[in-house]
Design an enzyme around this catalytic site. Structure first.
Site, PDB file in Angstrom:
ATOM      1  N   PRO A 197      70.787 -35.187  27.981  1.00  0.00           N
ATOM      2  CA  PRO A 197      72.111 -34.675  28.086  1.00  0.00           C
ATOM      3  C   PRO A 197      72.481 -34.529  26.592  1.00  0.00           C
ATOM      4  O   PRO A 197      72.491 -35.225  25.861  1.00  0.00           O
ATOM      5  CB  PRO A 197      72.739 -35.593  28.908  1.00  0.00           C
ATOM      6  CG  PRO A 197      71.564 -36.157  30.004  1.00  0.00           C
ATOM      7  CD  PRO A 197      70.458 -36.270  28.990  1.00  0.00           C
ATOM      8  N   TYR A 249      69.157 -28.452  19.232  1.00  0.00           N
ATOM      9  CA  TYR A 249      68.020 -28.273  18.317  1.00  0.00           C
ATOM     10  C   TYR A 249      68.555 -29.328  17.019  1.00  0.00           C
ATOM     11  O   TYR A 249      67.686 -29.973  16.352  1.00  0.00           O
ATOM     12  CB  TYR A 249      67.814 -27.063  17.895  1.00  0.00           C
ATOM     13  CG  TYR A 249      66.899 -26.422  18.811  1.00  0.00           C
ATOM     14  CD1 TYR A 249      66.107 -26.753  19.608  1.00  0.00           C
ATOM     15  CD2 TYR A 249      67.045 -24.926  18.984  1.00  0.00           C
ATOM     16  CE1 TYR A 249      65.348 -26.241  20.675  1.00  0.00           C
ATOM     17  CE2 TYR A 249      66.354 -24.132  19.848  1.00  0.00           C
ATOM     18  CZ  TYR A 249      65.271 -24.818  20.809  1.00  0.00           C
ATOM     19  OH  TYR A 249      64.563 -24.235  21.629  1.00  0.00           O
ATOM     20  N   GLN A 256      71.579 -22.987  22.816  1.00  0.00           N
ATOM     21  CA  GLN A 256      72.212 -22.822  24.223  1.00  0.00           C
ATOM     22  C   GLN A 256      71.860 -22.809  25.385  1.00  0.00           C
ATOM     23  O   GLN A 256      72.281 -23.325  26.443  1.00  0.00           O
ATOM     24  CB  GLN A 256      73.209 -21.826  23.926  1.00  0.00           C
ATOM     25  CG  GLN A 256      74.220 -21.657  22.680  1.00  0.00           C
ATOM     26  CD  GLN A 256      73.409 -21.568  21.347  1.00  0.00           C
ATOM     27  OE1 GLN A 256      72.392 -21.133  21.182  1.00  0.00           O
ATOM     28  NE2 GLN A 256      74.163 -22.087  20.197  1.00  0.00           N
ATOM     29  N   SER A 257      70.340 -22.648  25.327  1.00  0.00           N
ATOM     30  CA  SER A 257      69.653 -22.519  26.757  1.00  0.00           C
ATOM     31  C   SER A 257      68.931 -23.827  27.199  1.00  0.00           C
ATOM     32  O   SER A 257      68.355 -23.790  28.245  1.00  0.00           O
ATOM     33  CB  SER A 257      68.670 -21.324  26.551  1.00  0.00           C
ATOM     34  OG  SER A 257      69.181 -20.006  26.256  1.00  0.00           O
ATOM     35  N   GLY A 279      29.490 -21.319  -8.883  1.00  0.00           N
ATOM     36  CA  GLY A 279      28.524 -20.580  -8.422  1.00  0.00           C
ATOM     37  C   GLY A 279      27.077 -21.630  -7.822  1.00  0.00           C
ATOM     38  O   GLY A 279      26.624 -20.958  -6.856  1.00  0.00           O
ATOM     39  N   PHE A 323      25.776 -21.637  -4.153  1.00  0.00           N
ATOM     40  CA  PHE A 323      24.214 -21.485  -4.124  1.00  0.00           C
ATOM     41  C   PHE A 323      23.672 -22.607  -3.181  1.00  0.00           C
ATOM     42  O   PHE A 323      22.939 -22.453  -2.292  1.00  0.00           O
ATOM     43  CB  PHE A 323      23.506 -21.409  -5.077  1.00  0.00           C
ATOM     44  CG  PHE A 323      21.974 -21.172  -5.209  1.00  0.00           C
ATOM     45  CD1 PHE A 323      21.563 -19.868  -4.733  1.00  0.00           C
ATOM     46  CD2 PHE A 323      21.128 -22.356  -5.525  1.00  0.00           C
ATOM     47  CE1 PHE A 323      19.873 -19.547  -4.548  1.00  0.00           C
ATOM     48  CE2 PHE A 323      19.615 -21.772  -5.373  1.00  0.00           C
ATOM     49  CZ  PHE A 323      19.070 -20.665  -4.877  1.00  0.00           C
ATOM     50  N   LEU A 332      25.039 -24.883  -1.266  1.00  0.00           N
ATOM     51  CA  LEU A 332      25.486 -24.904  -0.095  1.00  0.00           C
ATOM     52  C   LEU A 332      25.071 -23.774   1.108  1.00  0.00           C
ATOM     53  O   LEU A 332      24.758 -24.090   2.057  1.00  0.00           O
ATOM     54  CB  LEU A 332      27.093 -24.949   0.017  1.00  0.00           C
ATOM     55  CG  LEU A 332      27.852 -26.102  -0.699  1.00  0.00           C
ATOM     56  CD1 LEU A 332      29.367 -25.541  -0.822  1.00  0.00           C
ATOM     57  CD2 LEU A 332      27.966 -27.207   0.347  1.00  0.00           C
ATOM     58  N   ASP A 374      36.295 -27.527  32.535  1.00  0.00           N
ATOM     59  CA  ASP A 374      35.799 -28.349  33.755  1.00  0.00           C
ATOM     60  C   ASP A 374      36.901 -29.395  34.213  1.00  0.00           C
ATOM     61  O   ASP A 374      36.643 -30.508  34.579  1.00  0.00           O
ATOM     62  CB  ASP A 374      34.401 -29.190  33.529  1.00  0.00           C
ATOM     63  CG  ASP A 374      33.896 -29.797  34.657  1.00  0.00           C
ATOM     64  OD1 ASP A 374      34.132 -29.399  35.676  1.00  0.00           O
ATOM     65  OD2 ASP A 374      33.107 -30.730  34.397  1.00  0.00           O
TER      66      ASP A 374
END
Length: 612
Positions: free
Chosen positions: A125, A129, A155-156, A290, A294, A296, A467
């Site tokens: 009550p 926000y 307000q909503s 670089g 390479f 990775l 599931d």
């Protein structure tokens, strides 16, 4: 040649600029002003500029008369109470004195351009926000972020309504991680008399690093109450109330500007030297980058090859022998997962379950036991469960069962979850001895809807459970629902995907999934409709499916259900009918279901109160 050199220099400068990624600017009182709508002031949240899109983060909350216990504060932030207890050296029954700082762990994720951690909140009550952001949550959210997240005006709002609250948080940038070793960022709300130096001392952080994390300087370091700053941490935060503040740091020394060169030609010469050094340095950085890319790339190719081989073996029915030494389960897990979860020894689980005897079994491959005095659910999984572990470690929500750790032993995984002391939902709704009130049942339904809404809209990436059923929903000590068994969950960034591998529980599977293998969030909505019908009628899914297939109307099924007051039957009927529509496009989304159930629950509570 000159043109090539110029373009190379531009490319180097642009590349190097990515390493100077801005941190999170402190914007002062803009975040407390509900009239500000310009997002350049970060009123919607911190920028999503971290190295990782999801990370472990923390916030500081000060206890109030309304939120003074471990349980109430954990519920407010939708986190597990045991985590709050552990971080704050408190027992689950601890009541904090008013104003005491409490550390809250959150999973921070990117939502669009903003970095945030979403929690659910029930409107009280006189709430607005502004009151929620600045009073209840002490500046850890903003009016603008709340309005944007919920697409509803202040307000909503009405009592009993459930909304999503985005908590301000952030993930460390690459620069913070690489240069300062920062692993975590903690959101801290400024109070009166606070200064950056005082706050930094309180958490054992250098003032200069806190200033840097918030794009501030010693000359411009003023902070304002009800605004947030980020505390950069190398280690998880300790109990702030047991810390002894270190002595204040010495005042910053002023640095005199270098003397001007009396010889203009020397100055010009030095400029070219600096420029050349910059270009060479940039080229060196690019070379390192670089080489890293390479390496990775090679590693990824190797990993993909191994995965393809593994999938072929699985298809052919082969299960290569494994041992704990031959296979390191940590290889398939992200670094954050390894840090956040406990890796158990197998003998610990044997001891907890009396060596997995039938007395500790809860059906299937599940067991219950006690580890270090705390209840735990242990699930045995054959095959690779690293994907499920990675998923569960990213999720942090009150209505999702929490994974606390895992064990790998002789080719099998053992996942250790928090213990839901009241067991599965099906045990309470399919027996004549059920003691659940109507309000409890609807609260459970709302919890399930909220958990699914989190998976669909706030997890990064979004997930479809695939599931959901009453056996996979668990109830804690206070009969709050937690969704478990996410082993079949699938990430989806599209509206739908197709699969040839249909899995799940009969009676809960949507028509489009059974007939065409179509996977979307509406698959979970259908299953939720079945679970909701189970909750309010006490009938099992197989029995309900038979009645529906025989042409019995939903309203007729509900009339013969348990405890549902006549005035609310039509509302529940409409919700169930909408969820079970054959055309998945006509089913409501889970956020719509959350809104509908919030209203139904509020009306039910009023009805029960008036009947006494």
């Amino acid at each position: 040649m000159i043109s090539f050199s110029f373009h190379l220099l531009v490319f180097i400068l642009l590349s190097l600029s990515s390493f100077a990624t801005a941190q999170q600017p402190y914007v002062g009182i803009s975040t407390t002003d509900c009239s500000v709508s310009d997002n350049t002031t970060s009123v919607f949240g911190y920028s999503c500029n971290g190295l990782n899109k999801t990370c472990q983060a923390y916030v500081i909350f000060r206890s109030t008369p309304s939120f003074s216990t471990v349980t109430s504060i954990s519920s407010l932030f939708s986190v597990d109470p045991s985590l709050v207890s552990s971080l704050n050296d408190a027992s689950p029954s601890t009541s904090f004195p008013s104003g005491q700082q409490v550390i809250i762990p959150l999973t921070c994720s990117c939502t669009g351009d903003d970095s945030q951690s979403n929690i659910t909140y029930t409107i009280q009550p006189n709430d607005s926000y502004f009151a929620i952001a600045n009073d209840t949550l002490q500046g850890l959210s903003t009016c603008q972020a709340l309005a944007k997240q919920n697409n509803v005006s202040s307000q909503s709002l009405f009592p009993g309504m459930r909304i999503v609250v985005p908590i301000r948080c952030a993930c460390p940038t690459a620069k913070q991680i690489n240069e300062d070793g920062v692993k975590y960022l903690m959101s801290y709300t400024v109070v009166f008399e606070d200064t950056i130096a005082i706050i930094s001392d309180r958490f054992g952080v250098e003032t200069s690093k806190t200033l840097k994390a918030n794009e501030m300087s010693f000359e411009n370091s003023e902070v304002f109450p009800f605004t947030t700053i980020l505390i950069p941490l190398v280690n998880p935060p300790a109990n702030t109330n047991s810390l002894i503040p270190p002595p204040p740091p010495p005042p910053p020394q002023s640095v005199s500007p270098p003397p001007l060169s009396p010889d203009g030609r020397k100055s010009k010469k030095k400029t070219w030297v600096y420029a050349l050094a910059g270009v060479l340095g940039g080229a060196l950085v690019l070379s390192v980058i670089g080489a890293a890319i390479f390496c990775l790339s090679k590693k990824k190719t190797k990993t993909q090859t191994q995965e393809e081989t593994g999938n072929l073996d699985s298809f052919m029915g082969k299960k290569p022998p494994m041992s704990d030494q031959e296979f390191d389960p940590l290889d398939g897990l992200s670094g954050m997962v390894v840090e956040s979860l406990k890796v158990y020894k197998f003998h610990e689980l044997q001891s907890a379950t009396s060596d997995f005897t039938s007395s500790s079994s809860i059906g299937g491959s599940g067991y219950i036991g006690k580890i270090n005095g705390d209840g735990a659910m242990i699930k045995k999984i054959e095959g690779n469960a690293s994907e499920e572990v990675n998923l569960l470690s990213k999720l942090n929500h009150l209505n999702i069962i929490r994974l606390s750790g895992f064990c790998f032993h002789e080719g099998d995984w053992y996942l250790v979850y928090e213990h839901a002391s009241n067991g599965s939902l099906s045990e309470w709704i399919h027996t004549t001895k059920s003691l659940l009130s109507l309000t409890q049942k609807l609260q459970i339904a709302l919890d399930i809807a909220t958990g699914l809404n989190y998976l669909h809209n706030f997890a990064d990436p979004p997930y479809v459970h695939r599931d959901l059923n009453s056996n996979n929903v668990f109830l804690d000590l206070e009969f709050r629902a937690k969704i478990g068994s996410l082993g079949s969950a699938r990430s989806t960034t599209e509206d739908f995907v197709l699969t040839k591998h249909v899995e799940g529980t009969r009676g809960y599977l949507a028509p489009e999934y059974l007939e065409h293998g179509l996977v979307s969030t509406k698959l979970d909505v259908y299953a939720f409709g079945v679970v909701l019908l189970e909750i309010v009628t006490g009938k099992e899914a197989s029995e309900l499916k038979k009645e529906i297939d025989e042409g019995k109307a939903i309203d007729e099924i509900l009339i013969h259900g348990r405890l549902l007051p006549e005035g609310l039957t039509s509302f529940v009927e409409r919700l169930v009918v909408d969820c079970l529509k054959k055309d998945h496009l006509n089913r409501p989304s889970m956020d719509e279901n959350v809104m509908s159930l919030s209203k139904i629950l509020a009306a039910t509570q009023n009805w029960e109160e008036s009947s006494y």
